[in-house]
Every structure is written in C-alpha cells, then in structure tokens.
Design an enzyme around this catalytic site. Sequence first.
Site, PDB file in Angstrom:
ATOM      1  N   GLN A  95       0.935   8.561  -4.024  1.00  0.00           N
ATOM      2  CA  GLN A  95       0.564   7.907  -5.211  1.00  0.00           C
ATOM      3  C   GLN A  95       0.991   8.738  -6.481  1.00  0.00           C
ATOM      4  O   GLN A  95       1.371   9.886  -6.402  1.00  0.00           O
ATOM      5  CB  GLN A  95      -0.877   7.429  -5.323  1.00  0.00           C
ATOM      6  N   LEU A 111       0.782  -1.262  -0.062  1.00  0.00           N
ATOM      7  CA  LEU A 111      -0.006  -0.069  -0.019  1.00  0.00           C
ATOM      8  C   LEU A 111       0.960   1.298  -0.163  1.00  0.00           C
ATOM      9  O   LEU A 111       1.707   1.301   0.948  1.00  0.00           O
ATOM     10  CB  LEU A 111      -0.776   0.100   1.516  1.00  0.00           C
ATOM     11  N   GLY A 157       5.649   6.814  -8.600  1.00  0.00           N
ATOM     12  CA  GLY A 157       6.462   5.601  -8.934  1.00  0.00           C
ATOM     13  C   GLY A 157       7.019   5.168  -7.850  1.00  0.00           C
ATOM     14  O   GLY A 157       7.895   4.098  -7.645  1.00  0.00           O
ATOM     15  N   GLU A 205       0.869 -12.775  -3.524  1.00  0.00           N
ATOM     16  CA  GLU A 205      -0.477 -13.295  -3.410  1.00  0.00           C
ATOM     17  C   GLU A 205      -1.711 -12.471  -3.808  1.00  0.00           C
ATOM     18  O   GLU A 205      -1.935 -11.254  -3.572  1.00  0.00           O
ATOM     19  CB  GLU A 205      -0.635 -13.282  -1.581  1.00  0.00           C
ATOM     20  N   ALA A 232       6.640   0.792  -7.390  1.00  0.00           N
ATOM     21  CA  ALA A 232       7.672   0.140  -8.284  1.00  0.00           C
ATOM     22  C   ALA A 232       8.886   0.284  -7.589  1.00  0.00           C
ATOM     23  O   ALA A 232       9.735  -0.807  -7.402  1.00  0.00           O
ATOM     24  CB  ALA A 232       7.774   0.891  -9.519  1.00  0.00           C
TER      25      ALA A 232
END
Length: 409
Positions: free
Chosen positions: A237, A231, A240, A265, A243
Amino acid sequence: MAELNVAKKNDLEEYRCSANEAISFKLVRTEDDIENVERVFHPEMTHQIFGDSEMIFGYKGLSISIYYTAANLVPYFNISSKTVVDDKQFDVPADDVEKLLLDDLPPGYLTCLDQFRQALAEEATFRPFGELIDSYSVETHGGIRKTFEVYFTKIEEPGFRKYHSRMQTFIKFFIDAASYIDVDDERWDYYLMYEKYVESGNPKYALAGYMTTYNFFAYPERVRPRISQVLVLPPFQKMGLCARLVQTFYNLCYSRGEVLDITVEDPSENFQRVRDFVDCINCGKLESFQADLLKGGFSRDMVQEAQEKLKLSKLQTRRVYEILRLKATNENNKQMFRDFRLDVKKRLNLPYLRNRKTFKKLERTLEPEELSQTLGVMNNDEQRFQYLEAAFQEDLKAYRQVLERLARD
C-alpha cells in the site's frame, strides 16, 4: 460477595485481548522472513469474525500467526499464548480461536513450520495465472524501484480455483462487509497483481493484490461490468497500486464495444477516493471538462463524452464534475464558491423534491412522527437545510482529499 465478584471480573479482564493485535500476517519469500518481525502486518478489522468488540477472551500473550508463501500462497497457521484461563476457576472457557477462524482460514493450512519451510522451495517455479495485461515500474518512498505485473484470468484456469480459495481469505480482515463470491458463476473476472523481482538471477513473484469484477447484462446486448472486491495487501500500500489496477481494468473496458458503463459495488470511502482520483485524471483530459465549461454547470455533453470515451455512469460523471469544478473554483472568491455550493446543494436536494408530492399526500393523513418514520425524510425546511449543509460539508471534505492527491501526484 460483591467485592469478590468485582475482583473476579478484574481478573477475567486480563484475559481479554485485541484480535487485531493478536493476529499476525506474513507474506514469506525466504526462510529468513519467518523470523523477521518487519514482515508482519496486522488485520485492519476482525469484527466480521470475532464480533463488534474485536476481542478474544481466555488468553494472555496470545499470538495468532497466519503466514502465506508469497507467490503460491501456501498457508501456515499457529496459535500460542503465555497463559490460558482456568475455566474451572472462573467458570468461563477460553474462546476456541481456531474454530472461530475456521471458515476464514485458507484451506489446507499447514501447522508444521518445517513443512512450511519446505513449501518455500516451490516458489521458484511459480508463474502467475492467466494472461499478462499490464506492467509498470513504481518507485517506493524509500527510493527503491519495483516492477509489478497484472494478469487477467477466469476461474476455469487450471489450478486457479484452489489458488483463489486461499487468496480470498484476506478479504474479511481488510474489506468491511466482505463476503465470498460464487466462483461457479462464469460472469466473474479476476485481475491479479504481482510484484516481479529477481533472486539469484531468476524471476520470482509475490502477490500484491487483486480485483474481482462481475459482468452484468444490460439490455439488449450490452454488459455493465461492476467492480466488486479490490484489495492491495498492506506491504504494497501507499504506492499508488490500487489506482493503477483500476486504470488497467478501465483500459480493457474501453476496448470492449459491448461495455455500456462501469459501476462499483458499495464502495468504501477509501476506494471511492481512489476511483474519484482516477476518474478525475481521465475526465480532466476531455474537452467538455475544461475549466471554462465547468463553471457553466453540469451538461449533457459531459455525460455523453464521459460515457462514450470512459464508460462512466451518469452518477459518477456528476461526482467528477463537482470535484473538478471545485478545483477550478477560487474559494477566496465568495461569489464563485457560493455558485459552487448552490450547484452541489441543488443536486443534494433532488431526492426531497421527488418525494415532495408523496409527502404532501401523506401529510394530510399521518401524524408528524408517523410521517418521518414512513418516508424517512425531513418534514420541515429547517431539517432539510441542516441536512443539505451537512451533506455538502461531507462531500466537500471528500472532494478536497481527492484534489490534494491530484496536486501531489
């Protein structure tokens, strides 16, 4: 009587409101942030708490404030509204919002704003839990350069268990099908990302996001780390950072000889795109993934090199191969694109081929409807062709989104 019931129903509709709009989060750094509406961010989802409709009944002008101090995550909770439904008049009580939220509110939340203001004073002494493992500088869309640090920790770190209990309360508002993990299981690892900034000449921190991973045993003496929760909070947000966090975790795994491969998962579509983006960058540097070899098809060399150097599973390696092959394909060249399409559909067709033997046996004993219900597979070629084309178009859309980001970044 019918008209009265309709009028009553219309009146009650005025007391329904969206939980996503009513709930306001803030990460508070200074007292000014408490009143600053630009600091507000709303949940992406609330169906895991308020049901599929994501609606709250019984209020007009409902406002639910859930604030956290930016570093220590000291929580504040408040509910206010302009009007509450009269349950004696309408025979329907208002939803008990605090009760519905209770299991998903940070423990020890404050309800007095003055106490929350006092807690801000302790932000100056906060230091992240665990060991610093990475840091990087990121330029925002506004041209502002920010510094971020990533820390690795375990639940045994003094004070972290309480901190985690506050931190995890974000997930049901931002991760679909989220559930709280068993922190008593020592195989969980935690990666925390903070913005590090300077205020009055002193370093301070604000939580930007976090990731949890679980170390599965892989016979005989290996481990298979699985990314569970990732998260990045909304104020951070589009920079990047997800990543970057994934790559930081990858880098640690590369240096661990006991790691067999890395799995994820039940990834969301958004996270799968991030994962694909990172893996495509990494695989694009490998010898077996160069353009001339990609056109020759998926190979054992690709699987071996990606597993040995990047700890990628065969399944994810195949997906990355298809994305990079699409990148190397001239879509205006009909034969090149046809070869790519057939290669992807060949992979999509594998489950059908594996079930074909079972299918033929059951076909002799079951009616067509029973056969479909039993196997959940296409029972004629037309259905299979339709499935393959739809699945191909779905993958193609996802692959193009990854390639767009690769071209942009």
